[in-house]
Design a protein around this motif. Sequence first.
Motif, PDB file in Angstrom:
ATOM      1  N   UNK A   1       0.824  -1.214   0.000  1.00 53.26           N
ATOM      2  CA  UNK A   1       0.000   0.000   0.000  1.00 53.26           C
ATOM      3  C   UNK A   1       0.859   1.265   0.000  1.00 53.26           C
ATOM      4  N   UNK A   2       2.021   1.227   0.660  1.00 58.11           N
ATOM      5  CA  UNK A   2       2.862   2.413   0.731  1.00 58.11           C
ATOM      6  C   UNK A   2       3.512   2.743  -0.612  1.00 58.11           C
TER       7      UNK A   2
ATOM      8  N   UNK B   1      12.320   3.342  -9.033  1.00 59.36           N
ATOM      9  CA  UNK B   1      13.514   3.715  -8.269  1.00 59.36           C
ATOM     10  C   UNK B   1      13.194   4.075  -6.817  1.00 59.36           C
ATOM     11  N   UNK B   2      12.104   4.776  -6.582  1.00 61.54           N
ATOM     12  CA  UNK B   2      11.737   5.147  -5.212  1.00 61.54           C
ATOM     13  C   UNK B   2      11.402   3.908  -4.383  1.00 61.54           C
ATOM     14  N   UNK B   3      10.615   2.996  -4.941  1.00 58.71           N
ATOM     15  CA  UNK B   3      10.262   1.787  -4.205  1.00 58.71           C
ATOM     16  C   UNK B   3      11.516   0.988  -3.874  1.00 58.71           C
TER      17      UNK B   3
ATOM     18  N   UNK C   1      13.683   2.597  -0.995  1.00 59.40           N
ATOM     19  CA  UNK C   1      13.119   2.404   0.343  1.00 59.40           C
ATOM     20  C   UNK C   1      13.285   0.951   0.798  1.00 59.40           C
ATOM     21  N   UNK C   2      12.938  -0.003  -0.060  1.00 58.24           N
ATOM     22  CA  UNK C   2      12.999  -1.404   0.347  1.00 58.24           C
ATOM     23  C   UNK C   2      14.430  -1.852   0.613  1.00 58.24           C
ATOM     24  N   UNK C   3      15.352  -1.464  -0.257  1.00 58.48           N
ATOM     25  CA  UNK C   3      16.740  -1.868  -0.048  1.00 58.48           C
ATOM     26  C   UNK C   3      17.313  -1.239   1.212  1.00 58.48           C
ATOM     27  N   UNK C   4      17.054   0.045   1.420  1.00 60.39           N
ATOM     28  CA  UNK C   4      17.559   0.707   2.627  1.00 60.39           C
ATOM     29  C   UNK C   4      16.961   0.080   3.881  1.00 60.39           C
ATOM     30  N   UNK C   5      15.678  -0.265   3.846  1.00 60.89           N
ATOM     31  CA  UNK C   5      15.049  -0.916   4.996  1.00 60.89           C
ATOM     32  C   UNK C   5      15.687  -2.270   5.288  1.00 60.89           C
ATOM     33  N   UNK C   6      15.941  -3.049   4.251  1.00 59.77           N
ATOM     34  CA  UNK C   6      16.526  -4.376   4.468  1.00 59.77           C
ATOM     35  C   UNK C   6      17.968  -4.282   4.976  1.00 59.77           C
ATOM     36  N   UNK C   7      18.693  -3.309   4.499  1.00 61.61           N
ATOM     37  CA  UNK C   7      20.039  -3.114   5.028  1.00 61.61           C
ATOM     38  C   UNK C   7      19.990  -2.620   6.472  1.00 61.61           C
ATOM     39  N   UNK C   8      19.029  -1.780   6.796  1.00 61.35           N
ATOM     40  CA  UNK C   8      18.897  -1.328   8.182  1.00 61.35           C
ATOM     41  C   UNK C   8      18.516  -2.496   9.089  1.00 61.35           C
ATOM     42  N   UNK C   9      17.691  -3.397   8.594  1.00 59.64           N
ATOM     43  CA  UNK C   9      17.355  -4.596   9.364  1.00 59.64           C
ATOM     44  C   UNK C   9      18.619  -5.385   9.699  1.00 59.64           C
TER      45      UNK C   9
END
Length: 519
Positions: free
Chosen positions: A39-40, A49-51, A54-62
């Motif tokens: 939904x986001x 590119x935006x999606x 965000x997803x790659x940065x989130x997974x690396x932060x995890x």
Amino acid sequence: MAELRTLVLVLGDQLDLDASAFDDFDSGQDAVWMAEVAQESRHVWSGQPRIALFLSAMRHFAQALRSAERTLHYTALDAADNAGSLDAQLTVDLQRLRPQRLVMTAPGDWRVLQLIKSVAAAQEVPLEIREDRHFFATVRDFAAHARQRKSLRMEFFYREQRKRHGVLMNEVDGEPQPIGGQWNFDSDNREAFGPQGPGFVPARTRFEPDDVTRDVIELVQTRFADHPGRLESFAWPVTREQAIQALDQFIQDRLPMFGRYQDAMWPGEPWLYHAHLSAALNLKLLNPREVVAAAEAAYHRGHAPLPSVEGFIRQILGWREYVRGIYWTQMPGYAERNALNAEHDLPAWYWTGDTDFACLRDALAQTLDHGYAHHIQRLMVTGLYALMLGVQPQQVHAWYLAVYVDAVEWVELPNTLGMSQYADGGVMGSKPYIATGKYIQRMSPHCRDCRYDPSQRTGDRACPFTTLYWDFLMRHESLLARNPRMALQVKNLARLTPADKQAVTERAAAIRHGEVGHA
């Protein structure tokens, strides 16, 4: 399972291990919650590119959270039990984990804040929202500044920030004064490139996708195949370490020339001397204090001239903080403003780049390729055209929020709806930023290879920017005549005969009906 004291909620633009939400984190009794939800990426038709960023940065932060031994409950987009939306996923996980309380750093999106508050209330879990220390000024600081003034202007807020934080300041006779004796070096900046172009430009700081990012790219290309944009050149920083490297390389390679060419454009050259750091800043991979400090240090050691350093710092310490204050003191009604009563639809070719306007084609192509365009391309090309065409500002906002990798609503909405589209009636800026095609001709060579002539306002070869400029002045003459900064432009209407005005109106109508501009 041991009783969970605190569930710390982390959103996709809160990727900071030192965020306030972690202040009293205890790995023995607390945990972190993160979720990727479709939904986001679909509440606006987000570009690939935006999606992916965000997803790659989130997974690396995890990965960083796990390395820090912080218990993490993470739902991936392709997980079988993914509930599909932020509120649904949070509801399911609260019922499963049953924490005593929720803690989070204040989000950057009004919609998301209301959504999380609603879920917490429905599940009867206390929610604590903490200050976002990422910024130089709190929302309360900005509100106090605003209460002292009849109208808001960034320049005065920026000067307060410079004094308060001692940035580029000297003490003269016991009083703080700006280094160089002036606050603003615009007159020394903002040149165009010569006729031969920019010449050698330092390479963009690239980060080749690792396994995590490659998995994300494949997922996005499959799951969001019908979304705009392309991922072949994806190379944005997605970790804290990469963001610091990008900052260091900007300071070393491009800051010295940043001010001089910050408004210049050149076909096929998307990166030029810009920082390309806004996405890392907005995801919280970088802290603005370290960015400002690095730029200031470059000036003091003689690496970069004061006009460039001041111009760059003004974007971070001034403009970025100012738009955040506007957003949080004006929402939620701000998002619905339409001071110019603009109701035209955004041209469909904004999503494809299929137009024969040279300047727009170039800006849209790089936007779709990279999720990026610099501030003049946004304000004085894509934004200017939409403003003078009369596009409904909410549609323009949705497009900017969707296509740019650095778009988070707190910063994107005021810049688009206020600064670019003047839909707030002057809250953000003192006037509508309108210009004929001559501005684009002055700042770039786009007009040399375009079928339209910026010197003509009517006729088949008339530049649509020029036609729409005069049409805009006529349509809003009574409003603009009351604005001291627009009075001279409005007076120029007296040069047009009734026949001239009729020709402009007819040409503008043809442009709005889609008879002009298709590739």
